[in-house]
Design a protein around this motif. Structure first.
Motif, short mmCIF file in Angstrom:
data_model
loop_
_atom_site.label_atom_id
_atom_site.label_comp_id
_atom_site.label_asym_id
_atom_site.label_seq_id
_atom_site.Cartn_x
_atom_site.Cartn_y
_atom_site.Cartn_z
N GLU A 167 72.66 140.87 191.45
CA GLU A 167 74.18 141.52 190.93
C GLU A 167 75.36 139.81 191.39
N VAL A 168 75.91 140.35 190.90
CA VAL A 168 76.81 139.03 190.98
C VAL A 168 78.56 139.15 191.75
N GLY A 169 78.75 138.50 192.83
CA GLY A 169 79.56 139.33 192.62
C GLY A 169 80.74 140.11 193.31
N LYS A 223 82.57 149.26 198.49
CA LYS A 223 82.00 148.18 197.79
C LYS A 223 82.88 148.03 197.15
N VAL A 224 83.02 146.94 196.18
CA VAL A 224 84.00 145.87 195.31
C VAL A 224 83.08 145.11 194.92
N ASN A 225 83.73 145.21 193.35
CA ASN A 225 82.38 144.53 192.51
C ASN A 225 82.87 143.35 191.86
N LEU A 261 76.08 144.49 202.05
CA LEU A 261 75.23 143.17 201.08
C LEU A 261 76.15 141.93 200.46
N ILE A 262 75.29 141.31 199.85
CA ILE A 262 76.24 139.99 198.94
C ILE A 262 75.28 140.39 197.62
N ASP A 263 75.85 140.50 196.60
CA ASP A 263 75.03 140.07 194.94
C ASP A 263 73.34 141.12 195.19
N VAL A 283 86.21 135.83 189.80
CA VAL A 283 85.91 135.60 190.93
C VAL A 283 86.41 136.88 192.33
N THR A 284 85.57 137.23 193.00
CA THR A 284 86.12 138.73 193.69
C THR A 284 86.81 138.07 194.40
#
Length: 586
Positions: free
Chosen positions: A336-338, A363-365, A399-401, A529-530
């Protein structure tokens, strides 16, 4: 100490080996001199000796002296080179080890102690190596060689010499046993005095504002006095050694010649050759006995340095052997991304068993903004420290990405993140160096720096500075205001072009106008950008996509501003303490 010496490079070992060989040569030439003195004595006392023989023997003595001096100079140069190279290697290893420390390791060693270990402790070892390569090799070999030379010349004089040597060695052992524990204490007291000085210099404005100069002076005087008294005790102990060895050397020489005179006296007057030979042996014995004591004197010089160096080596090894708790993974890619996700995360500090975060999940998208708010000590900074992997979770997963944060290499993880600390940190240099600090996926160009400064609302004051991007920044950023320092720190994070921006209460030093302009710019120009924001102001976070309300380490509310106003009493209490009912839309 020996564990530290194992880290010496091959080149330094070769240089040390060459130095040891030269020391052996120097000892050989030094110990040839008494034999020549004996020959000269016999030649001078023997009737009919040729002057040419005396001159030849004298020239050979001069040759030995010059050869010994030349080898001593070369050996001194090699020893200094080896010691400097060794200290360079150790200092580099210590610096790199400390650079890999996480927050947990930094809590084990104070900053003043780490600075002292990197400077003073390594200097102590450098001095020991520089002296030891010559003295620690030369003194025992010279003593043993001299003993071998004299052992068959007179048992009476040999026993006398042995008695002096045993007495001196016993005294050295007693002094070392008493002083070594106090040397360790000196190092700790030096750390303490560095801490007191550092606190006073860092907080000098607070000291002046509270008229605390006398209090600080008394605190420093107490630390300084304790260090002085401990050092005086050590120096008094060491001060006994050198005079004692000098006294023993002179007394031994006097005893040898006094006893030797009686030995010569016992030889028949009619046997001139025997008397001359015995007299020559006594002269040689006295010289060699003096060499034995001189060897002990050289060992005393090492003894005076060895305890401090031994303690310093132990302190350095503590740093080099410190176990790094955070280990990087091997992955660079992510599905994933961001995105940032916490799955049932709990955490407590290694020094405590009480959780400061309990069962946090959210979780933030990509492109969303998540904010964290709560009372002081509720765990906000700790939570985002886990997202930046300054610590690892006690339980649960970050978790990052879409990938466990522990699986990333450090480069891959921090290329994705732009982190702005609660307390802005700037480095000595210029504005360009600070904005384009470190390595990232972004191109380190002036254009990138200008864009970051503009977005961080810092370009206005930077353009007014002489030199602009080249304007100097002093250590710690002491030549700029708190708000300017904070904006430069934000610009540094923006210049990385990260996927995820983390702000740890980074807007608190900004006025409301700058705060609003900065948030507006982030929303308009960094829509993909998150953002993760820790803040105390409701106005800073009310437009966030999600707000996490923390209370004593627990998430007591997650939602939008409007949802939390209705459903979360803790959030509503915080909001109403800052804004009126009309401003809140109630």
């Amino acid at each position: 100490m020996f564990e530290l010496l194992k880290k010496m490079k091959r080149k330094e070992w070769l240089t040390a080996g060459l130095c040891a060989i030269l020391v052996l040569g120097q000892i050989y030439f030094d110990l040839r001199l008494p034999d020549y003195m004996s020959d000269l004595t016999v030649l001078i006392k023997t009737p009919g000796s040729a002057m040419s023989d005396i001159w030849q023997t004298g020239l050979e003595m001069l040759g030995c002296t010059l050869a010994s001096a030349l080898l001593a100079v070369i050996c001194g140069y090699l020893a200094a080179q080896t010691a400097a190279g060794f200290s360079y290697t150790i200092r580099e290893k210590v610096f790199n080890q400390v650079a890999d420390f996480g927050q947990y390791e930094m809590q084990q060693f104070s900053v003043p102690s780490l600075i002292n270990r990197t400077t003073n402790d390594i200097t102590q070892i450098q001095m020991l190596v520089a002296m030891g390569l010559q003295i620690m090799i030369k003194s025992p070999i010279m003593a043993i060689w001299a003993v071998i030379k004299i052992i068959n010349k007179s048992w009476t004089l040999s026993v006398i010499t042995a008695g002096f040597v045993v007495a001196l060695l016993a005294m050295m052992a007693i002094v070392i046993a008493v002083i070594v524990p106090r040397v360790r204490r000196v190092q700790k007291l030096t750390d303490n005095i560095n801490r007191v000085s550092r606190e006073n210099l860092t907080g000098i404005n607070v000291v002046h504002a509270y008229n605390a100069e006398k209090y600080q002076a008394e605190k420093f005087e107490q630390a300084n006095d304790e260090l002085m008294r401990t050092q005086l005790f050590n120096q008094h102990g060491f001060a006994m050694l050198m005079p004692a060895v000098s006294f023993a050397m002179n007394t031994l020489a006097l005893t040898v010649y006094w006893v030797g005179a009686s030995i010569v006296e016992k030889v028949a007057l009619t046997d001139v050759a025997a008397r001359i030979a015995t007299f020559g042996d006594i002269m040689v014995f006295g010289t060699y006995a003096t060499y034995v004591i001189m060897s002990i004197m050289m060992m005393v010089m090492i003894v005076m340095f060895f305890p401090s160096a031994q303690v310093s080596a132990g302190r350095i090894n503590e740093v080099l052997n410190a176990k790094i708790t955070l280990r990087e993974g091997k992955s660079d890619n992510a599905p994933e991304v961001g995105t940032v996700e916490f799955k049932d995360v709990s955490f407590h500090y290694p020094t405590s068993d009480k959780d400061v975060l309990e069962n946090i999940s959210f979780k933030v998208n990509k492109g969303e903004t998540i904010a964290f708010i709560g009372a002081t000590g509720s765990g906000k900074t700790t939570l985002i420290s886990l997202a930046a992997r300054f610590y690892d979770t006690t339980s649960g997963t970050v978790l990052i990405d879409g990938k466990d944060i522990k699986e990333y290499t450090f480069d891959a993880l921090y290329d994705r993140i732009g982190y702005v600390t609660q307390k802005a940190v700037l480095f000595a240099g210029d504005i360009r160096d600070n904005v384009l600090f470190g390595e990232s996926a972004a191109v380190p160009t002036d254009e990138n720096a200008q864009k970051a400064l503009e977005l961080a609302q810092a370009s206005e004051f930077v353009e007014k500075l002489p030199g602009k991007l080249d304007a100097p920044i002093s250590q710690g950023g002491s030549n700029v205001s708190g708000g300017q320092k904070q904006r430069l720190a934000i610009a540094r994070a923006l210049a990385r072009n990260p996927e995820i921006l983390i702000f740890d209460d980074s807007f608190s030093a900004l006025d409301y106008k700058t705060d609003a302009a900065l948030r507006k710019g982030l929303a308009e120009k960094l829509g993909g950008v998150t953002c993760m924001i820790v803040a105390q102001r409701i106005g800073t976070i009310r437009n966030a996509d999600k707000i996490v309300v923390l209370d004593e380490g627990k998430a007591v509310g997650i939602g939008t501003h409007e949802e939390l106003i209705k459903n979360c009493a803790v959030y509503r209490e915080i909001a109403m303490s800052q804004l009126s009912a009309e401003e809140l839309g109630a």
